[in-house]
Each structure stands twice: as structure tokens, then as C-alpha cells.
Design a protein around this motif. Sequence first.
Motif, PDB file in Angstrom:
ATOM      1  N   THR A 143       0.845  -1.193   0.000  1.00 33.96           N
ATOM      2  CA  THR A 143       0.000   0.000   0.000  1.00 33.96           C
ATOM      3  C   THR A 143       0.881   1.243   0.000  1.00 33.96           C
ATOM      4  OG1 THR A 143      -1.845   1.142   1.090  1.00 33.96           O
ATOM      5  CG2 THR A 143      -0.225   0.097   2.534  1.00 33.96           C
ATOM      6  N   GLY A 144       0.362   2.314  -0.586  1.00 32.97           N
ATOM      7  CA  GLY A 144       1.106   3.564  -0.628  1.00 32.97           C
ATOM      8  C   GLY A 144       0.189   4.709  -0.970  1.00 32.97           C
ATOM      9  N   LEU A 145       0.601   5.915  -0.598  1.00 30.90           N
ATOM     10  CA  LEU A 145      -0.223   7.104  -0.824  1.00 30.90           C
ATOM     11  C   LEU A 145       0.537   8.143  -1.638  1.00 30.90           C
ATOM     12  CD1 LEU A 145       0.668   9.670   1.300  1.00 30.90           C
ATOM     13  CD2 LEU A 145      -0.055   7.916   2.923  1.00 30.90           C
ATOM     14  N   SER A 146      -0.180   8.801  -2.535  1.00 33.74           N
ATOM     15  CA  SER A 146       0.376   9.867  -3.362  1.00 33.74           C
ATOM     16  C   SER A 146       1.609   9.362  -4.118  1.00 33.74           C
ATOM     17  CB  SER A 146       0.673  11.097  -2.496  1.00 33.74           C
ATOM     18  OG  SER A 146       0.896  12.227  -3.299  1.00 33.74           O
ATOM     19  N   MET A 147       2.792   9.892  -3.851  1.00 34.79           N
ATOM     20  CA  MET A 147       3.993   9.364  -4.483  1.00 34.79           C
ATOM     21  C   MET A 147       4.109   7.861  -4.249  1.00 34.79           C
ATOM     22  SD  MET A 147       8.010  10.371  -3.788  1.00 34.79           S
ATOM     23  CE  MET A 147       8.087   9.432  -2.247  1.00 34.79           C
ATOM     24  N   GLY A 148       3.687   7.408  -3.074  1.00 37.55           N
ATOM     25  CA  GLY A 148       3.689   5.984  -2.783  1.00 37.55           C
ATOM     26  C   GLY A 148       2.624   5.232  -3.553  1.00 37.55           C
ATOM     27  N   GLY A 149       1.555   5.933  -3.977  1.00 42.10           N
ATOM     28  CA  GLY A 149       0.566   5.306  -4.839  1.00 42.10           C
ATOM     29  C   GLY A 149       1.147   5.008  -6.214  1.00 42.10           C
ATOM     30  N   TYR A 150       1.936   5.955  -6.745  1.00 40.29           N
ATOM     31  CA  TYR A 150       2.647   5.704  -7.999  1.00 40.29           C
ATOM     32  C   TYR A 150       3.604   4.524  -7.829  1.00 40.29           C
ATOM     33  CZ  TYR A 150       1.182  10.295  -9.874  1.00 40.29           C
ATOM     34  OH  TYR A 150       0.459  11.366 -10.345  1.00 40.29           O
ATOM     35  N   GLY A 151       4.326   4.523  -6.707  1.00 38.15           N
ATOM     36  CA  GLY A 151       5.252   3.426  -6.448  1.00 38.15           C
ATOM     37  C   GLY A 151       4.552   2.088  -6.357  1.00 38.15           C
ATOM     38  N   PRO A 168      -3.460   1.010  -3.529  1.00 41.33           N
ATOM     39  CA  PRO A 168      -2.861   2.290  -3.934  1.00 41.33           C
ATOM     40  C   PRO A 168      -3.832   3.446  -3.707  1.00 41.33           C
ATOM     41  CG  PRO A 168      -3.584   1.054  -5.864  1.00 41.33           C
ATOM     42  CD  PRO A 168      -3.952   0.227  -4.663  1.00 41.33           C
ATOM     43  N   ILE A 169      -3.344   4.509  -3.083  1.00 37.42           N
ATOM     44  CA  ILE A 169      -4.189   5.651  -2.735  1.00 37.42           C
ATOM     45  C   ILE A 169      -3.666   6.905  -3.426  1.00 37.42           C
ATOM     46  CG2 ILE A 169      -5.119   7.028  -0.837  1.00 37.42           C
ATOM     47  CD1 ILE A 169      -4.618   4.638   1.003  1.00 37.42           C
ATOM     48  N   CYS A 170      -4.531   7.589  -4.130  1.00 36.42           N
ATOM     49  CA  CYS A 170      -4.267   8.849  -4.844  1.00 36.42           C
ATOM     50  C   CYS A 170      -2.927   8.838  -5.579  1.00 36.42           C
ATOM     51  CB  CYS A 170      -4.397  10.060  -3.921  1.00 36.42           C
ATOM     52  SG  CYS A 170      -3.336  10.154  -2.478  1.00 36.42           S
ATOM     53  N   GLY A 171      -2.725   7.788  -6.366  1.00 39.50           N
ATOM     54  CA  GLY A 171      -1.517   7.680  -7.181  1.00 39.50           C
ATOM     55  C   GLY A 171      -1.855   7.553  -8.647  1.00 39.50           C
ATOM     56  N   GLY A 172      -0.905   7.029  -9.417  1.00 41.74           N
ATOM     57  CA  GLY A 172      -1.111   6.842 -10.844  1.00 41.74           C
ATOM     58  C   GLY A 172      -0.160   5.795 -11.380  1.00 41.74           C
TER      59      GLY A 172
END
Length: 248
Positions: A143-151, A168-172
Motif C-alpha cells: 500500500t502507498g499514498l500519493s507518491m507511494g501510490g505511484y510506487g 494504492p491511494i491517490c496515485g497513478g
Amino acid sequence: MKFFLVLLLTFTPLLAESPEWKHQTFQHEETTLPYASLRQGPADQKLPLVLFLHGAGERGTDNQAQLKHGMQELLAWSQKADQPCHILAPQCPSGIWWAQVENYRSPEELNFNESQPMLDALLALIEASAKEHQIDTKRIYLTGLSMGGYGTFALLAKSPDTWAAALPICGGGEAATVERFQDVPIHIVHGEDDSVVPVALSRHLYQALQKVKAPEAHYTEHLLTDHDSWTMTYRNPQFWEWMFAQKK
């Protein structure tokens, strides 16, 4: 477009004493990776492992800032649910991303660079931790958020066989890569009014997963929510319950 609406269920972190975080440094080739780890459960029992990737605001070398979001909620839930786990919370150095990316705000043009030393280091850290500790390799969660969502999306594409589930949270990520991880249970989360990472990124990825008929792809869009869609997500026990229920 179909998506899951979030249920407004939260919990209050417990006051029970938690195990101490261990702060260490992992070296993989030329990459130095500070990380915090915590084992909440018996040392001689195989436990599920959670890899948490923080956002851009927590980068650095203090090996503390990465624990700002999400980890207290995970510990509180695991205590309340009596769910032992082993947690890895690495810290990304300043000036770089977990996954080096171009056109990071464009759903159609976003792409990850070929060379990804941080991702290689993260996978090596998991492998080393599994050798050193009793880890259930059929229950490794991401799991990861923002930059961590991209990761999170980049790691899913790079090593899909590693993960039992991803949040994944608020990533791409790259929609062209979803076939690689279409069989990994995934729950994508984003805020409807995100002014930092466009919600179109998550919508685009979810639509791509639907096109390949991914059997366990879910999407929650928090209504009237800006960039911080992680607080209400990590405080909602249903997300942790879903993730820990998955097994390879």
C-alpha cells in the motif's frame, strides 16, 4: 463508470502499548534505503508482511517522517482485530521518487522510466526480510499514498507475483501495464476533488483493469475530498479487513 462508494466507518486508535519500531538502513547496490520495521506477533510464527510507501512530503533521511500517515491506524486495527503482522516502512531520499515517472499528471501519457533503482531496492528489502524473519510469502501486501501510490502501481507492474493484494491511494500508473497484475487483488482509492494528483489517473487505471476483466479490481472514490484521501481510508477497518483476507 461503476465504482464503490466508501462506507463511513472509522475506528479510534487503541491506547494499548505497541511494539517498538526498529530503525535500520538497507543497502542494495548503490541505493541506501532507511527503513523502519515492526513485528506485531510471535517471532516463531509466519506473519503477513505489509510494505508501506509514503508520500513526497515524508522524504528524507531521518527514518521517522515516513511513519506520519497510516501506520498508527494499521497498528490500531491489527491490535483490535487480533491480526499479527510484520510491517516495513522505508523512507525515500529527498529529490527522487519511489518510481521515476514522466508526465505524472496525464492518464494517457504517464510512463515510468526503465531504470528504477528504488524499486529494485524495495524488492531486495522484502526478500532479505523474508529470509531473516518468519514471513508468510503468500500474504505480502502493498500500500502507498500519493507518491507511494505511484510506487505501488510501478511495483505491481514490475513484480506482480510478489503481492497478495495492493491498496494504492491517490496515485497513478501506466494503463498499458495492467495486464501484468490483473490477477492481483487491488483496491484503488482516490479523492473526487484531488488538486494534486488528478482523480482521472485512478479512474483511467480502473477502467483499464475492467477492460482486461481483472477479477478482483475495486475502486473507491471519496466524494468531496481533496488530496488527503488516505486518512479516511486507513481509518476505515474495512480496507484492512479486505487486504488481509487476500492470499495467493
